[in-house]
Design a protein around this motif. Structure first.
Motif, PDB file in Angstrom:
ATOM      1  N   MET A 117       0.835  -1.190   0.000  1.00 11.52           N
ATOM      2  CA  MET A 117       0.000   0.000   0.000  1.00 11.52           C
ATOM      3  C   MET A 117       0.878   1.251   0.000  1.00 11.52           C
ATOM      4  N   THR A 118       0.565   2.204  -0.894  1.00  9.72           N
ATOM      5  CA  THR A 118       1.331   3.439  -0.982  1.00  9.72           C
ATOM      6  C   THR A 118       1.124   4.277   0.279  1.00  9.72           C
ATOM      7  N   PRO A 119       2.196   4.819   0.868  1.00 10.69           N
ATOM      8  CA  PRO A 119       2.031   5.654   2.061  1.00 10.69           C
ATOM      9  C   PRO A 119       1.175   6.872   1.752  1.00 10.69           C
ATOM     10  N   PRO A 120       0.413   7.362   2.724  1.00  8.77           N
ATOM     11  CA  PRO A 120      -0.400   8.559   2.503  1.00  8.77           C
ATOM     12  C   PRO A 120       0.462   9.756   2.114  1.00  8.77           C
ATOM     13  N   SER A 121      -0.049  10.580   1.221  1.00  2.66           N
ATOM     14  CA  SER A 121       0.661  11.792   0.814  1.00  2.66           C
ATOM     15  C   SER A 121       0.682  12.784   1.968  1.00  2.66           C
ATOM     16  N   ARG A 122       1.770  13.508   2.069  1.00  2.00           N
ATOM     17  CA  ARG A 122       1.867  14.564   3.076  1.00  2.00           C
ATOM     18  C   ARG A 122       1.535  15.938   2.513  1.00  2.00           C
ATOM     19  N   THR A 123       1.290  15.999   1.204  1.00  2.00           N
ATOM     20  CA  THR A 123       1.042  17.291   0.566  1.00  2.00           C
ATOM     21  C   THR A 123      -0.320  17.376  -0.128  1.00  2.00           C
ATOM     22  N   HIS A 124      -0.754  16.281  -0.704  1.00  2.00           N
ATOM     23  CA  HIS A 124      -1.975  16.268  -1.519  1.00  2.00           C
ATOM     24  C   HIS A 124      -3.021  15.350  -0.887  1.00  2.00           C
ATOM     25  N   LEU A 125      -4.229  15.877  -0.704  1.00  2.00           N
ATOM     26  CA  LEU A 125      -5.308  15.038  -0.184  1.00  2.00           C
ATOM     27  C   LEU A 125      -6.548  15.188  -1.050  1.00  2.00           C
ATOM     28  N   VAL A 126      -7.436  14.203  -0.944  1.00 10.23           N
ATOM     29  CA  VAL A 126      -8.728  14.243  -1.619  1.00 10.23           C
ATOM     30  C   VAL A 126      -9.751  14.812  -0.636  1.00 10.23           C
ATOM     31  N   LEU A 127     -10.494  15.816  -1.089  1.00 12.54           N
ATOM     32  CA  LEU A 127     -11.483  16.489  -0.249  1.00 12.54           C
ATOM     33  C   LEU A 127     -12.863  16.306  -0.882  1.00 12.54           C
ATOM     34  N   ILE A 128     -13.779  15.712  -0.112  1.00  9.55           N
ATOM     35  CA  ILE A 128     -15.116  15.397  -0.615  1.00  9.55           C
ATOM     36  C   ILE A 128     -16.157  16.115   0.229  1.00  9.55           C
ATOM     37  N   PRO A 129     -16.745  17.212  -0.265  1.00  8.20           N
ATOM     38  CA  PRO A 129     -17.853  17.836   0.453  1.00  8.20           C
ATOM     39  C   PRO A 129     -19.132  17.038   0.228  1.00  8.20           C
ATOM     40  N   SER A 130     -19.961  16.935   1.256  1.00  8.20           N
ATOM     41  CA  SER A 130     -21.154  16.094   1.129  1.00  8.20           C
ATOM     42  C   SER A 130     -22.325  16.694   1.883  1.00  8.20           C
ATOM     43  N   TYR A 131     -23.476  16.703   1.219  1.00  7.61           N
ATOM     44  CA  TYR A 131     -24.729  17.086   1.869  1.00  7.61           C
ATOM     45  C   TYR A 131     -25.832  16.138   1.408  1.00  7.61           C
ATOM     46  N   ASN A 132     -26.350  15.340   2.339  1.00  7.47           N
ATOM     47  CA  ASN A 132     -27.470  14.434   2.071  1.00  7.47           C
ATOM     48  C   ASN A 132     -27.266  13.644   0.784  1.00  7.47           C
ATOM     49  N   THR A 133     -26.147  12.938   0.726  1.00 10.38           N
ATOM     50  CA  THR A 133     -25.786  12.188  -0.475  1.00 10.38           C
ATOM     51  C   THR A 133     -26.235  10.741  -0.430  1.00 10.38           C
ATOM     52  N   GLY A 134     -26.795  10.305   0.713  1.00  9.67           N
ATOM     53  CA  GLY A 134     -27.263   8.938   0.811  1.00  9.67           C
ATOM     54  C   GLY A 134     -26.133   7.926   0.739  1.00  9.67           C
ATOM     55  N   PRO A 135     -26.440   6.687   0.346  1.00  8.55           N
ATOM     56  CA  PRO A 135     -25.424   5.635   0.311  1.00  8.55           C
ATOM     57  C   PRO A 135     -24.320   5.883  -0.700  1.00  8.55           C
ATOM     58  N   ARG A 136     -24.519   6.800  -1.633  1.00 11.19           N
ATOM     59  CA  ARG A 136     -23.482   7.098  -2.620  1.00 11.19           C
ATOM     60  C   ARG A 136     -22.207   7.617  -1.961  1.00 11.19           C
ATOM     61  N   LEU A 137     -22.340   8.298  -0.818  1.00 14.30           N
ATOM     62  CA  LEU A 137     -21.163   8.859  -0.159  1.00 14.30           C
ATOM     63  C   LEU A 137     -20.171   7.769   0.208  1.00 14.30           C
ATOM     64  N   ALA A 138     -20.632   6.709   0.858  1.00 14.70           N
ATOM     65  CA  ALA A 138     -19.729   5.631   1.263  1.00 14.70           C
ATOM     66  C   ALA A 138     -19.066   4.986   0.051  1.00 14.70           C
ATOM     67  N   ASP A 139     -19.829   4.809  -1.028  1.00 18.59           N
ATOM     68  CA  ASP A 139     -19.260   4.229  -2.247  1.00 18.59           C
ATOM     69  C   ASP A 139     -18.171   5.122  -2.828  1.00 18.59           C
ATOM     70  N   THR A 140     -18.430   6.429  -2.833  1.00 19.65           N
ATOM     71  CA  THR A 140     -17.454   7.377  -3.377  1.00 19.65           C
ATOM     72  C   THR A 140     -16.184   7.395  -2.541  1.00 19.65           C
ATOM     73  N   VAL A 141     -16.343   7.402  -1.222  1.00 22.58           N
ATOM     74  CA  VAL A 141     -15.184   7.420  -0.328  1.00 22.58           C
ATOM     75  C   VAL A 141     -14.360   6.155  -0.496  1.00 22.58           C
ATOM     76  N   THR A 142     -15.022   5.024  -0.571  1.00 20.74           N
ATOM     77  CA  THR A 142     -14.313   3.751  -0.743  1.00 20.74           C
ATOM     78  C   THR A 142     -13.531   3.737  -2.054  1.00 20.74           C
ATOM     79  N   ALA A 143     -14.170   4.238  -3.117  1.00 25.22           N
ATOM     80  CA  ALA A 143     -13.494   4.286  -4.416  1.00 25.22           C
ATOM     81  C   ALA A 143     -12.297   5.234  -4.375  1.00 25.22           C
TER      82      ALA A 143
END
Length: 254
Positions: free
Chosen positions: A1-27
């Protein structure tokens, strides 16, 4: 597994996204880490699954806003936290599964190759895209072209992007708006005005029907009026910015 980046992160804003949120985060986690989710006052319980996942996976962080402030407000909250934690860049992607998780790594690589640049997604739509959305985007693309006096922002509405954190934080200070649906087009134009280079890369975008779990909080009348007001403001400000923008374009081509 690649170590987490110390400079670049993925940012996901969410409002009432239902089960799609967990799927998106997992992906997203399958492609990059760390991944942060900003829960923007959600009331549908969509954050429960990602909180459970975050308790088991240190690569994931969940930030909660007590009330819904809009996409831009959620991104601003995440950017403030990312800057405080020492991150220099954030890739924003929608929580509803429209954006391509398998393009996260190439977009991050483009950012790492040009750290000062804003990496913008240029959407590649499938046949399922509503025609009214597709034609409506053409107007926004044309207006953004006018606002920056030429090419540089291929699609001002597509939110799959990598932002330099410091530049985005400064852009937020230049306007009290850009906190809702108007966030994506306004900050793209303001970052260009501020001299941030842009790189446009193609990325597929899919529209999910409600039967497939698709979620949309776009209100046609309210949000189109907001976009009209946004472009009216930007075009009015262009009246005194155009000499600076023209000088920038001349330097870029000399």
């Amino acid at each position: 597994m690649t170590p987490p980046s110390r400079t670049h992160l993925v940012l996901i804003p969410s409002y009432n996204t239902g089960p799609r949120l967990a799927d998106t985060v997992t992906a997203a986690l399958a492609q990059w880490s760390p991944v942060w989710v900003v829960v923007d006052g959600s009331t549908d319980g969509c954050d429960e699954a990602v909180r459970t996942l975050a308790a088991q996976d240190p690569r994931l962080r969940v930030i909660t806003r007590p009330t819904n402030g809009g996409k831009g407000a959620a991104v601003a909250t995440g950017v403030t936290a990312a800057h405080a934690a020492g991150f220099t860049h954030v890739l924003t992607m929608d929580a509803d599964g429209q954006h391509p998780a398998d393009h996260i790594a190439p977009f991050m690589a483009a950012s790492q190759a040009q750290l000062a640049a804003l990496i913008l997604g240029r959407p590649v739509f499938g046949p399922e895209v509503p025609l009214e959305r597709l034609h409506g985007r053409k107007l926004s693309v044309g207006l953004a072209y006018l606002e920056i006096l030429g090419a540089g922002i291929d699609d001002p509405l597509f939110g799959f992007r990598v932002y330099p954190v410091a530049a985005l934080a400064r852009a937020f200070t230049t306007t009290r708006r850009a906190r809702g649906f108007d966030f994506d087009p306004e900050v793209a134009v303001r970052l260009f005005w501020a001299g941030v280079p842009t790189v446009n890369l193609p990325a597929p975008c899919r529209y999910l029907a409600k039967n497939d779990g698709g979620v949309s909080h776009f209100h046609y009348l309210r949000d189109n009026l907001k976009l009209i007001w946004l472009h009216t403001r930007l075009l009015s400000q262009l009246l005194w910015r155009w000499p600076q923008i023209r000088r920038r374009r001349r330097r870029a081509t000399s």
